[in-house]
Write a protein that holds these residues in place. Sequence first.
Motif, short mmCIF file in Angstrom:
data_model
loop_
_atom_site.label_atom_id
_atom_site.label_comp_id
_atom_site.label_asym_id
_atom_site.label_seq_id
_atom_site.Cartn_x
_atom_site.Cartn_y
_atom_site.Cartn_z
N ALA A 149 11.87 -6.13 7.48
CA ALA A 149 10.93 -5.18 8.07
C ALA A 149 9.50 -5.66 7.89
CB ALA A 149 11.12 -3.81 7.41
N LEU A 150 9.18 -6.21 6.72
CA LEU A 150 7.82 -6.67 6.45
C LEU A 150 7.52 -7.98 7.15
CD1 LEU A 150 7.69 -5.55 2.74
CD2 LEU A 150 6.16 -4.77 4.57
N ALA A 151 8.54 -8.80 7.37
CA ALA A 151 8.33 -10.02 8.13
C ALA A 151 7.96 -9.69 9.57
CB ALA A 151 9.58 -10.88 8.09
N ALA A 152 8.56 -8.61 10.10
CA ALA A 152 8.26 -8.21 11.47
C ALA A 152 6.94 -7.45 11.56
CB ALA A 152 9.40 -7.34 12.00
N ARG A 153 6.60 -6.73 10.48
CA ARG A 153 5.36 -5.93 10.51
C ARG A 153 4.72 -5.96 9.12
NH1 ARG A 153 5.13 0.63 11.27
NH2 ARG A 153 2.95 0.85 10.64
N PRO A 154 3.83 -6.92 8.89
CA PRO A 154 3.24 -7.11 7.55
C PRO A 154 2.36 -5.97 7.06
CG PRO A 154 3.01 -9.08 8.91
CD PRO A 154 3.44 -7.98 9.82
N ASP A 155 1.99 -5.03 7.94
CA ASP A 155 1.12 -3.93 7.52
C ASP A 155 1.91 -2.62 7.38
OD1 ASP A 155 1.69 -3.46 10.18
OD2 ASP A 155 -0.36 -2.87 10.72
N PHE A 156 3.20 -2.72 7.10
CA PHE A 156 4.10 -1.56 7.05
C PHE A 156 4.09 -1.01 5.62
CE2 PHE A 156 8.55 -0.23 8.81
CZ PHE A 156 8.22 1.10 8.64
N ALA A 157 3.20 -0.05 5.37
CA ALA A 157 2.99 0.45 4.01
C ALA A 157 4.26 1.04 3.40
CB ALA A 157 1.87 1.49 4.00
N THR A 206 -4.50 6.55 -0.25
CA THR A 206 -4.23 7.92 -0.67
C THR A 206 -2.74 8.16 -0.95
OG1 THR A 206 -3.99 8.65 1.63
CG2 THR A 206 -6.20 8.79 0.64
N GLY A 207 -1.97 7.08 -1.03
CA GLY A 207 -0.54 7.23 -1.28
C GLY A 207 -0.26 7.51 -2.75
N TYR A 208 -0.21 8.76 -3.10
CA TYR A 208 -0.07 9.14 -4.52
C TYR A 208 1.25 8.67 -5.12
CZ TYR A 208 2.83 12.97 -2.73
OH TYR A 208 3.80 13.70 -2.09
N THR A 209 2.30 8.60 -4.28
CA THR A 209 3.58 8.14 -4.83
C THR A 209 3.53 6.66 -5.18
OG1 THR A 209 4.44 7.79 -2.60
CG2 THR A 209 4.95 9.89 -3.66
N SER A 210 2.68 5.90 -4.51
CA SER A 210 2.55 4.48 -4.85
C SER A 210 1.85 4.32 -6.20
CB SER A 210 1.76 3.74 -3.76
OG SER A 210 2.51 3.69 -2.56
N THR A 220 -5.23 12.15 -6.64
CA THR A 220 -4.93 12.07 -5.21
C THR A 220 -4.14 13.28 -4.74
OG1 THR A 220 -4.83 9.66 -5.47
CG2 THR A 220 -3.96 10.56 -3.43
N LYS A 221 -3.27 13.79 -5.62
CA LYS A 221 -2.49 14.98 -5.28
C LYS A 221 -2.31 15.82 -6.55
CE LYS A 221 1.74 16.53 -2.96
NZ LYS A 221 1.01 17.49 -2.12
N ALA A 222 -3.15 16.82 -6.67
CA ALA A 222 -3.21 17.58 -7.92
C ALA A 222 -1.96 18.39 -8.20
CB ALA A 222 -4.42 18.51 -7.89
N ASP A 223 -1.15 18.66 -7.19
CA ASP A 223 0.06 19.46 -7.42
C ASP A 223 1.32 18.60 -7.50
OD1 ASP A 223 0.18 18.69 -4.78
OD2 ASP A 223 0.72 20.68 -3.99
N PHE A 224 1.14 17.31 -7.80
CA PHE A 224 2.29 16.42 -7.96
C PHE A 224 2.70 16.43 -9.43
CE2 PHE A 224 4.00 11.93 -8.21
CZ PHE A 224 5.21 12.24 -7.63
N ALA A 225 3.66 17.27 -9.75
CA ALA A 225 4.02 17.54 -11.14
C ALA A 225 4.46 16.31 -11.92
CB ALA A 225 5.11 18.62 -11.19
#
Length: 353
Positions: free
Chosen positions: A61-69, A101-105, A132-137
Amino acid sequence: MLRIYILAISLGFTIGAKAQVDTVRATTLPPAQLAEKMYNSGVTKYNSKSYQAALQDFDKALAARPDFAKAYYNRATTRYELKDYPQAVQDYDAAIRLEPTGYTSYFGRGQAREALGQRTEAEQDYTKATETKADFAPAWYYRGALRFEKGDYQAAKADFDQALKADPNYAYAYHDRASAQRQLGNFAAAIQDYSKALTLQPELLPALLNRAATRRRAGDLKGAIADHNEYLAKKTDNAIAYSNRGSARYEAADYHGAAEDFGKALSLDASYAFAWNNRAAAYLKLEDYKKAAADAGKAIGLNPQYAEAYLNRGHAREMLRDTPGACQDWRKAAELGLEAGSSYAANSGCGSE
């Protein structure tokens, strides 16, 4: 403190559009469509725990699209499962560069850094996730756990408070906040939190052990023994649980019950020096001095620096009319830093030799 990891909280594995069923060769698809197809395939394989196969699909997937966050994020999570923590950190870095802003990252990178022993950096990442996400327990919970392990119990409690504000049904956060409360001497609040954790998750057995320990420290020996009884009715292979119930029974003057529990602990772990010495103490109370001397000797054999075991064997030897042996043991206890050893030796006229 019991550190409970909750890595099964599915973060980010969401499939946008279902892959269409067709007979078109993957190599003929446009790059964006190919990337999405391989990404969705990787997610499916990850969810079936086929991590190596998932990794290959995310690579494509990343080889086809290197900007795939999302592909970087999910490849990082896959690498985490494979315990390839340095590469996981690199992929989380890429995901964060593409989506700041990807808090899970940030949270995932914190976990990978923690696995690498980079606790300061992990704490920074958990902090960034909360910003980034104050309600992410989970981010509050994991930062709280790190702060607990540093001994900063007040800050840990504050983080667990925030985790529970974000998720009032977070059993592990109640459990660990209880442990912070216990360290702060707030026993009533700790017992209340352990009880809440057990209400939410009845099979969270460590909460029973920790509530028992807290009740014992608060002087509620009956409650402590009841918690141990409940735990041991469900799990019979924990030597420490038997030993701890034995200690509570000893303090409640149930010396027969205490000796029995220490014996059960030793049947599970014969190298448990603490249980040998504590059973020796129970036998002293029961005036079975031969058994007390033998058990204390076992503890010393396992740990030659065990001052309390020398003290107990000294008591047993004194009652067995072995004054030279008693004096020798008391002097050894004193040499190892136990002041009571000096007192007993002096009071018994042991002298310096």
